[in-house]
Design an enzyme around this catalytic site. Sequence first.
Site, mmCIF file in Angstrom:
data_model
loop_
_atom_site.group_PDB
_atom_site.id
_atom_site.type_symbol
_atom_site.label_atom_id
_atom_site.label_comp_id
_atom_site.label_asym_id
_atom_site.label_seq_id
_atom_site.Cartn_x
_atom_site.Cartn_y
_atom_site.Cartn_z
ATOM 1 N N LYS A 14 11.720 -6.104 32.097
ATOM 2 C CA LYS A 14 12.333 -5.660 30.710
ATOM 3 C C LYS A 14 12.776 -3.984 30.822
ATOM 4 O O LYS A 14 12.618 -3.555 31.899
ATOM 5 C CB LYS A 14 10.783 -5.037 30.251
ATOM 6 C CG LYS A 14 10.961 -5.230 28.183
ATOM 7 C CD LYS A 14 10.632 -6.340 27.838
ATOM 8 C CE LYS A 14 10.664 -6.249 26.317
ATOM 9 N NZ LYS A 14 10.278 -7.100 25.929
ATOM 10 N N GLY A 26 4.349 -5.577 9.797
ATOM 11 C CA GLY A 26 6.022 -5.811 10.406
ATOM 12 C C GLY A 26 6.767 -6.573 10.082
ATOM 13 O O GLY A 26 6.291 -7.866 9.787
ATOM 14 N N VAL A 27 7.968 -6.282 8.540
ATOM 15 C CA VAL A 27 8.161 -7.461 8.527
ATOM 16 C C VAL A 27 9.711 -6.800 8.793
ATOM 17 O O VAL A 27 10.727 -7.381 7.967
ATOM 18 C CB VAL A 27 8.116 -7.608 6.911
ATOM 19 C CG1 VAL A 27 6.977 -8.479 6.638
ATOM 20 C CG2 VAL A 27 8.111 -6.238 6.126
ATOM 21 N N GLY A 28 9.888 -6.721 10.344
ATOM 22 C CA GLY A 28 11.227 -7.116 10.709
ATOM 23 C C GLY A 28 11.814 -8.228 11.028
ATOM 24 O O GLY A 28 11.732 -9.467 9.965
ATOM 25 N N VAL A 44 11.925 -10.366 13.351
ATOM 26 C CA VAL A 44 11.209 -11.424 13.287
ATOM 27 C C VAL A 44 10.252 -12.143 12.125
ATOM 28 O O VAL A 44 10.015 -13.042 11.636
ATOM 29 C CB VAL A 44 10.129 -11.389 15.017
ATOM 30 C CG1 VAL A 44 9.276 -12.984 14.725
ATOM 31 C CG2 VAL A 44 11.018 -11.364 15.905
ATOM 32 N N ALA A 45 9.038 -11.032 11.679
ATOM 33 C CA ALA A 45 8.667 -11.460 10.600
ATOM 34 C C ALA A 45 8.917 -11.907 9.433
ATOM 35 O O ALA A 45 8.443 -12.645 8.600
ATOM 36 C CB ALA A 45 7.421 -10.130 10.527
ATOM 37 N N TYR A 46 10.381 -11.438 9.004
ATOM 38 C CA TYR A 46 11.238 -11.783 7.665
ATOM 39 C C TYR A 46 11.371 -13.509 7.978
ATOM 40 O O TYR A 46 10.882 -14.071 6.736
ATOM 41 C CB TYR A 46 11.961 -10.864 7.820
ATOM 42 C CG TYR A 46 12.906 -11.398 5.901
ATOM 43 C CD1 TYR A 46 12.436 -11.190 5.068
ATOM 44 C CD2 TYR A 46 13.968 -12.607 5.899
ATOM 45 C CE1 TYR A 46 13.180 -11.124 3.549
ATOM 46 C CE2 TYR A 46 14.438 -12.491 5.060
ATOM 47 C CZ TYR A 46 14.451 -12.436 3.677
ATOM 48 O OH TYR A 46 14.342 -12.519 2.914
HETATM 49 N N1 LIG Z 1 12.831 -10.196 18.853
HETATM 50 C C1 LIG Z 1 12.725 -11.175 18.803
HETATM 51 O O1 LIG Z 1 13.384 -12.430 19.227
HETATM 52 C C2 LIG Z 1 11.310 -10.927 19.395
HETATM 53 C C3 LIG Z 1 10.335 -12.069 20.972
HETATM 54 C C4 LIG Z 1 9.334 -11.857 21.074
HETATM 55 C C5 LIG Z 1 8.701 -10.631 20.600
HETATM 56 N N2 LIG Z 1 9.030 -9.992 19.755
HETATM 57 C C6 LIG Z 1 8.400 -9.124 19.358
HETATM 58 O O2 LIG Z 1 7.766 -8.523 17.898
HETATM 59 C C7 LIG Z 1 7.767 -7.815 18.155
HETATM 60 C C8 LIG Z 1 9.182 -7.402 16.238
HETATM 61 O O3 LIG Z 1 10.029 -7.692 16.856
HETATM 62 P P1 LIG Z 1 11.023 -7.394 15.933
HETATM 63 O O4 LIG Z 1 12.174 -7.990 16.749
HETATM 64 O O5 LIG Z 1 11.527 -8.027 14.277
HETATM 65 O O6 LIG Z 1 11.642 -5.867 15.594
HETATM 66 P P2 LIG Z 1 12.020 -5.036 14.417
HETATM 67 O O7 LIG Z 1 11.972 -3.812 14.886
HETATM 68 O O8 LIG Z 1 13.370 -6.056 13.612
HETATM 69 O O9 LIG Z 1 10.358 -5.656 13.480
HETATM 70 C C9 LIG Z 1 9.354 -4.687 13.628
HETATM 71 C C10 LIG Z 1 9.013 -3.982 11.987
HETATM 72 O O10 LIG Z 1 7.733 -3.442 12.867
HETATM 73 C C11 LIG Z 1 8.118 -1.790 11.589
HETATM 74 N N3 LIG Z 1 7.289 -1.283 12.246
HETATM 75 C C12 LIG Z 1 6.652 -0.638 13.153
HETATM 76 N N4 LIG Z 1 5.265 0.443 12.923
HETATM 77 C C13 LIG Z 1 5.207 -0.040 11.861
HETATM 78 C C14 LIG Z 1 3.471 -0.191 12.067
HETATM 79 N N5 LIG Z 1 2.475 1.031 12.547
HETATM 80 N N6 LIG Z 1 2.902 -0.464 10.393
HETATM 81 C C15 LIG Z 1 4.163 -1.386 10.362
HETATM 82 N N7 LIG Z 1 4.793 -1.979 10.404
HETATM 83 C C16 LIG Z 1 5.629 -0.947 12.056
HETATM 84 C C17 LIG Z 1 8.969 -2.070 11.460
HETATM 85 O O11 LIG Z 1 9.372 -1.259 11.205
HETATM 86 C C18 LIG Z 1 10.068 -2.761 11.675
HETATM 87 O O12 LIG Z 1 10.474 -3.377 10.271
HETATM 88 C C19 LIG Z 1 7.820 -6.280 18.912
HETATM 89 O O13 LIG Z 1 6.888 -6.312 19.293
HETATM 90 C C20 LIG Z 1 8.884 -7.824 19.942
HETATM 91 O O14 LIG Z 1 8.895 -6.994 21.182
HETATM 92 C C21 LIG Z 1 10.322 -9.758 19.451
HETATM 93 C C1 LIG Z 2 14.598 -12.263 23.615
HETATM 94 C C2 LIG Z 2 13.600 -11.451 24.477
HETATM 95 C C3 LIG Z 2 14.201 -12.235 25.883
HETATM 96 C C4 LIG Z 2 13.189 -11.023 24.578
HETATM 97 C C5 LIG Z 2 12.123 -10.718 23.068
HETATM 98 N N1 LIG Z 2 12.490 -9.842 23.195
HETATM 99 C C6 LIG Z 2 10.622 -11.186 23.986
HETATM 100 O O1 LIG Z 2 9.939 -10.525 23.886
HETATM 101 O O2 LIG Z 2 10.174 -11.658 24.158
#
Ligand SMILES: NC(=O)c1ccc[n+]([C@@H]2O[C@H](COP(=O)([O-])OP(=O)(O)OC[C@H]3O[C@@H](n4cnc5c(N)ncnc54)[C@H](O)[C@@H]3O)[C@@H](O)[C@H]2O)c1
Ligand SMILES: CC(C)C[C@H](N)C(=O)O
Length: 365
Positions: A80, A180-182, A184-186
């Site tokens: 990472k 957190g509705v970023g 992934v969560a959206y």
């Molecule tokens: N994007 C991927 O494909 C992926 C894959 C595996 C794991 N993840 C994990 O999932 C999580 C979310 O990833 P993402 O890509 O959606 O990120 P993102 O940045 O789009 O969304 C994260 C959201 O969490 C909010 N946030 C941060 N701190 C907060 C708090 N204290 N309380 C409430 N909300 C808060 C942010 O404002 C943001 O909207 C991360 O931990 C990431 O490592 C993501």
């Molecule tokens: C898409 C992936 C390579 C990485 C992702 N952010 C995870 O934590 O799994």
Amino acid sequence: MEIFKYLEKYDYEQLLFCQDKQSGLKAIIAIHDTTLGPALGGTRMWTYATEEEAIEDALRLSKGMTYKNAAAGLNLGGGKTVIIGDPRKDKNEEMFRAFGRYIQGLNGRYITAEDVGTTVEDMDLIHEETDFVTGISPAFGSSGNPSPVTAYGVYRGMKAAAKEAFGTDSLEGKVVAVQGVGNVAYNLCRHLHEEGARLIVTDINKESVARAVESFGATAVNPDEIYGVQCDIYAPCALGAVINDQTINQIKAKVIAGAANNQLKEPVHGDQIHEKGIVYAPDYVINAGGVINVADELLGYNRERALKKVETVYDTIERVIEIAKRDNIPTYKAADRMAEERIERMRNSRSQFLQNEKHILNGRR
Ligand SMILES: NC(=O)c1ccc[n+]([C@@H]2O[C@H](COP(=O)([O-])OP(=O)(O)OC[C@H]3O[C@@H](n4cnc5c(N)ncnc54)[C@H](O)[C@@H]3O)[C@@H](O)[C@H]2O)c1
Ligand SMILES: CC(C)C[C@H](N)C(=O)O
């Protein structure tokens, strides 16, 4: 922090510091374990309070990728990157290209992709300098943004965990508290809404909350209220360490299933939620959809094949629950056991000599 002591304790292979004065790049690449194959893991850009915090995050996240890739059945190791900086203000083209050159220098030991704070556009810039990057634009025959696919995997895994807790995997009528509705969560909320779940959401970003309220009729709460809301399922989808001494006693959910990495602050918190009878879907198992999807690029991306594999997150969560019951251990330990056993089996099976183009004998051909 005594770095070598820490690296030795958890058996890390490599830790790299990358600095480029002109672009402002300050990146830390951690490679935890490459027994199964090259280390694949995303790049996070975040405003770390201290350098030590950034190093710890890179180390914890890279180890998580070793376990995630192993548990998902991928032939990939774990790594990472964290880039220190504010993703809204500090990015520039030179920064990602400089970073791409550092990755190229690793000659395939590490392959990157998106994580919190980085986008497909950033990956495209890295791709200007190296092929060891995934999650680049579909225009390159690539898989693009992994988040919707991660969300689909989380949805599948949540159903498997719900089946264990409620006797049915239907989420219709279930109340899900989403933290957190970023990205992934959206997308997760969309799947849940389509199945008839009721949503409670929070985020530190007001616009993200408003979007979920408007799109899915979600109820909004303040960030510190999410732990204690009355709900069936708690879905941590922001950052890590949210299951801790302060939050555990507030949690009313029977299931914890969300996308965030490193949800347990310490292993003991996994023991405590187990003792409370909460079904916990281990983070790196349930959120593997994104890495499964980007890993498919290495074979020549086929979306149908990738999504079929992501569906199996359901089966993997079922398997983890089965091991936990069989061995009478919490699910987080069962997942670790499953991942570690696979790594060990492969380490042993690879111990036989095989001549290939990288071997020292190659020069004698
Ligand atoms: N994007 C991927 O494909 C992926 C894959 C595996 C794991 N993840 C994990 O999932 C999580 C979310 O990833 P993402 O890509 O959606 O990120 P993102 O940045 O789009 O969304 C994260 C959201 O969490 C909010 N946030 C941060 N701190 C907060 C708090 N204290 N309380 C409430 N909300 C808060 C942010 O404002 C943001 O909207 C991360 O931990 C990431 O490592 C993501
Ligand atoms: C898409 C992936 C390579 C990485 C992702 N952010 C995870 O934590 O799994």
